[in-house]
Design a protein around this motif. Structure first.
Motif, PDB file in Angstrom:
ATOM      1  N   TYR A   1       5.721  -0.693  -2.063  1.00 52.66           N
ATOM      2  CA  TYR A   1       4.585  -0.544  -1.151  1.00 52.66           C
ATOM      3  C   TYR A   1       4.741   0.701  -0.285  1.00 52.66           C
ATOM      4  CZ  TYR A   1       1.408  -1.299   2.716  1.00 52.66           C
ATOM      5  OH  TYR A   1       0.433  -1.130   3.659  1.00 52.66           O
TER       6      TYR A   1
ATOM      7  N   LEU B   1      -7.445  -7.332  -2.105  1.00 54.63           N
ATOM      8  CA  LEU B   1      -6.351  -8.115  -1.510  1.00 54.63           C
ATOM      9  C   LEU B   1      -6.053  -9.367  -2.335  1.00 54.63           C
ATOM     10  CD1 LEU B   1      -7.171  -7.697   2.270  1.00 54.63           C
ATOM     11  CD2 LEU B   1      -5.189  -6.767   1.045  1.00 54.63           C
TER      12      LEU B   1
ATOM     13  N   PHE C   1      -4.046  -8.212  -5.267  1.00 60.91           N
ATOM     14  CA  PHE C   1      -2.680  -7.966  -4.792  1.00 60.91           C
ATOM     15  C   PHE C   1      -1.874  -9.261  -4.783  1.00 60.91           C
ATOM     16  CE2 PHE C   1      -0.689  -8.774  -0.576  1.00 60.91           C
ATOM     17  CZ  PHE C   1       0.567  -8.253  -0.846  1.00 60.91           C
TER      18      PHE C   1
ATOM     19  N   GLU D   1      -3.248  -3.925  -2.424  1.00 61.24           N
ATOM     20  CA  GLU D   1      -2.999  -4.130  -0.996  1.00 61.24           C
ATOM     21  C   GLU D   1      -3.446  -2.927  -0.170  1.00 61.24           C
ATOM     22  OE1 GLU D   1       0.387  -5.569   2.180  1.00 61.24           O
ATOM     23  OE2 GLU D   1       1.068  -4.791   0.252  1.00 61.24           O
TER      24      GLU D   1
END
Length: 115
Positions: free
Chosen positions: A74, A48, A51, A21
């Motif tokens: 995160y 992405l 992720f 991410e």
């Protein structure tokens, strides 16, 4: 040993998801804010996608719970990126905030459930 594996596997998945991410979002940052080539978006989009895939590998009854617990990882990983990639050391408030978030993630993911 089994409990260690039960802890390390989701941690590895969450860290991989965070890397995907953050790298993917940074690709957009680099293009839109740093003037890099639009080609940066190709690996960014792949990151992405990785992720999103990795978050489906978390053992949780509900997606929202897995995503909420991921939030703490995160935040801490973003501060690692700040330091490792952008060259700015997190300050004590960053570290305290990340610790609080990780504690919250642990409560969400590991807390006893009543049905």
């Amino acid at each position: 040993m089994e409990s260690l594996t039960a802890f390390l596997r989701p941690l590895a998945v969450y860290l991989g998801a965070a890397a995907g991410e953050i790298a993917g979002c940074f690709a957009f940052w680099a293009v839109l804010r740093l003037g890099k080539s639009a080609w940066w978006l190709v690996p960014g989009l792949l990151a992405l996608a990785a992720f999103a895939y990795l978050l489906t590998r978390i053992e949780a009854d509900f997606a929202g719970r897995a995503f909420a617990a991921y939030g703490g990882v995160y935040i801490a990983s973003s501060l690692g990126w700040l330091w490792a990639v952008e060259g700015r050391m997190p300050d004590r408030w960053d570290v305290v905030g990340a610790a609080i978030c990780l504690a919250g993630a642990g409560v969400i993911l590991l807390g006893p459930r009543s049905g």
